[in-house]
Structure formats: C-alpha cells, structure tokens
Write an enzyme that holds these catalytic residues in place. Sequence first.
Site, PDB file in Angstrom:
ATOM      1  N   HIS A  60      38.973  38.446  39.759  1.00 15.82           N
ATOM      2  CA  HIS A  60      38.475  39.008  41.019  1.00 15.82           C
ATOM      3  C   HIS A  60      39.363  40.121  41.560  1.00 15.82           C
ATOM      4  O   HIS A  60      40.584  40.059  41.492  1.00 15.82           O
ATOM      5  CB  HIS A  60      38.214  37.917  42.062  1.00 15.82           C
ATOM      6  CG  HIS A  60      39.407  37.178  42.581  1.00 15.82           C
ATOM      7  ND1 HIS A  60      40.108  37.594  43.692  1.00 15.82           N
ATOM      8  CD2 HIS A  60      40.004  36.026  42.190  1.00 15.82           C
ATOM      9  CE1 HIS A  60      41.075  36.719  43.951  1.00 15.82           C
ATOM     10  NE2 HIS A  60      41.034  35.768  43.052  1.00 15.82           N
ATOM     11  N   GLU A 193      35.584  36.882  45.788  1.00 17.26           N
ATOM     12  CA  GLU A 193      35.980  35.541  45.318  1.00 17.26           C
ATOM     13  C   GLU A 193      36.597  34.748  46.452  1.00 17.26           C
ATOM     14  O   GLU A 193      36.333  33.558  46.629  1.00 17.26           O
ATOM     15  CB  GLU A 193      36.978  35.658  44.152  1.00 17.26           C
ATOM     16  CG  GLU A 193      37.259  34.337  43.426  1.00 17.26           C
ATOM     17  CD  GLU A 193      38.426  33.530  43.991  1.00 17.26           C
ATOM     18  OE1 GLU A 193      38.635  32.409  43.514  1.00 17.26           O
ATOM     19  OE2 GLU A 193      39.128  34.001  44.917  1.00 17.26           O
ATOM     20  N   GLU A 194      37.442  35.411  47.235  1.00 15.47           N
ATOM     21  CA  GLU A 194      38.232  34.700  48.257  1.00 15.47           C
ATOM     22  C   GLU A 194      37.370  34.152  49.394  1.00 15.47           C
ATOM     23  O   GLU A 194      37.833  33.346  50.187  1.00 15.47           O
ATOM     24  CB  GLU A 194      39.328  35.631  48.821  1.00 15.47           C
ATOM     25  CG  GLU A 194      40.365  36.081  47.801  1.00 15.47           C
ATOM     26  CD  GLU A 194      41.297  34.973  47.334  1.00 15.47           C
ATOM     27  OE1 GLU A 194      41.136  33.820  47.770  1.00 15.47           O
ATOM     28  OE2 GLU A 194      42.187  35.279  46.525  1.00 15.47           O
ATOM     29  N   HIS A 302      48.743  33.068  48.209  1.00 13.78           N
ATOM     30  CA  HIS A 302      48.236  33.529  49.514  1.00 13.78           C
ATOM     31  C   HIS A 302      49.346  33.862  50.509  1.00 13.78           C
ATOM     32  O   HIS A 302      49.083  34.031  51.698  1.00 13.78           O
ATOM     33  CB  HIS A 302      47.213  32.557  50.122  1.00 13.78           C
ATOM     34  CG  HIS A 302      45.884  32.631  49.419  1.00 13.78           C
ATOM     35  ND1 HIS A 302      44.712  32.182  49.970  1.00 13.78           N
ATOM     36  CD2 HIS A 302      45.539  33.127  48.205  1.00 13.78           C
ATOM     37  CE1 HIS A 302      43.714  32.382  49.122  1.00 13.78           C
ATOM     38  NE2 HIS A 302      44.210  32.953  48.028  1.00 13.78           N
TER      39      HIS A 302
END
Length: 327
Positions: A60, A193-194, A302
């Site tokens: 991604h 994606e996130e 993250h």
Amino acid sequence: MFDIIKTLAQTFGPSGNEKKVADTISGMLRGKVDEIRTDAMGNLICVKKGSGKKIMLAAHMDEIGIIVSYIDEKGFLRFGNIGGLPPLIILGQRVVFENGTVGVIWYEENIDNMKNVTLGKMFIDIGAGSREEAERLVKVGDMAVFVGDTVEQNGKIISKSIDDRIGCAILVETALRQPETDNEVYYVFTTQEEVGLRGAKTAAFGILPDLALAIDVCDTGDIPNCNPMAVKLGGGPAIKIKDRSVIAHPLVKDLLVKAAKNKKIPYQLEIMKDGGTDAGSIHTTAGGIPSGGISIPCRFIHDAAEMVDLNDVNNAVKLLTEFVKSC
Ligand code: CO
Ligand code: ZN
C-alpha cells in the site's frame, strides 16, 4: 535500495491522496514492465505479461496522517485521524501538509490524567494568530503526515512511513530485477489500506489473480518487556500465517516456505494479534483468492520513527523473486 526507500518514504501520501507516490513509482518502473495503469480507486497496477499464473503482489502506498476538521478563532486546528493514531504517540510530533505547512500536535492543558487524552482533546498549532491567518495555509479537509528523516544506522532503517513504503520499495526492486518466469506478475501499489484495506479490494477484483501476496510490515517481540511474539528484527522476512484480517491460504504459505528453503533465505513465521493487511480484503474478493503475505518485521509501527532491518528487506526481495518464479 536505501535510495528507493528514502525517496518513497519522504513522498507525501496519506490515504486517498496517494497520487505523488504513484507518480514516483511510475517513474521508477517506466520501461521495466509491460504496462502501467491506474484504476478508479487510484491503485497503480504495473504488469509484467506472461502466459502462466496471474500473481498479484500488493503493497500500500498510503500512510497514516491527520485531517483538519475545524479551525478555531485563534488559528488552532482540531483534527481527526487517518488510520490508527495512538494519542500518546503523536503528542509533540511535527506534521506537514502537502503545501509544506508544518504544525505541532499538542493537548489541552486541563487534562488531569494523560490516559484520558483523546484526539478530541488535542490540537495542531501552525503558528497562526487567527482563523484568517490559518486559513491562508490550511483548509478544513486538508491532510497532514508525520515529519521524520529516513536514516540508515547499524544496518537498520529508521524513518516515517516505513509502513508501507518499505513494501512499495520491495515491489519496485523486485520488478526492476525482472524475475524470469512465464507467470503474469501484477505489481500493485494500493490505496487506502490504512482506512480499511479499500484499494486492494477493487484492484483484486479488476485483476482476478490466481494467487496474491500482501507485502507489508508486522510487529515484533524483541523490545524491552513487550508482548511475546516469535518475530524479531534481523531474523528474516516473516511469512504470514495469520493477522486480524486474514488466515493465509496454506498453499501460499507453503510455497513461500519452500521458496525460502530452496534459496536458503532466513525466514520467520508471523502471527500478528493486531492489525491487518491488504491480503484481508483480497482473499474474500470475487469467488475468493488464495492469499498470503510477506511481512517486514518493524518496531514502533505507526510512530513517526519506525525501524526495520535492511537485511530483512533485501531477503524479502530475494524471497519474493523466488516465489514469483516457483509458483
Ligand atoms: Co499501517
Ligand atoms: Zn501497512
């Protein structure tokens, strides 16, 4: 390889705004694949034609970030999350908007217990003195991403957006090496994606591959007092068994293990308790697509500074190349 990683990691691309990343990757792969196209969701699909199996490799392009939801009369920005943002991790971080405007994330001072701090009690300061001044730089709906250098140190890479520009870099490097195979290989750079594995779903439906892999990061169990997990930095790329979004198809998992053993590539087996990957949406597309994944062990996922081991990255390219040839 480091240059590709650095270039991709430093390109602006929160979910839904991946165009700059897609353009950068197109530039890297032009002339090296048979076809480059984009679909309605913004996925970048690079095809190496062949008469054998259709293999989809997905990484991604989008990165986590924030979105401005309100600008107050003093020029402070209120914001929401794009992807998973643990509040305590983002405190004091610097963010940057597409136009280069930088902001600092801070919190309301009347919070008695930091465990109670939520994004709703936080703000971004861009140094504006009023709403008017702020609006000259930033509008409601604008997104920003973390600021964070990309450096190599002790064989590790430390950077913002390793998740998942490292996967994008691995796909680019594999495509550039042009593995010799009759299989038709789809190097797919996905969007969103996130925020819920969204781009991969339409990309997979458009391609209908025989097999699919997601190349992404996974947690590790190798930092002080962390939850036990049989994955560590430098132990080799991780072959996915399960995460919260998918149970890898045994056929795909076995092909990966066989490929690693054949080429004597070190590997680990990944069972990730939290988090999913594009394989989660690909495997339930259409009538179902046998899917699995190669994950790069990553610390501090993250955060504005994520860390991976360069050997794991290079071994992932080797494993992916062998996989494409052997299935
Ligand atoms: Co992520
Ligand atoms: Zn990811």
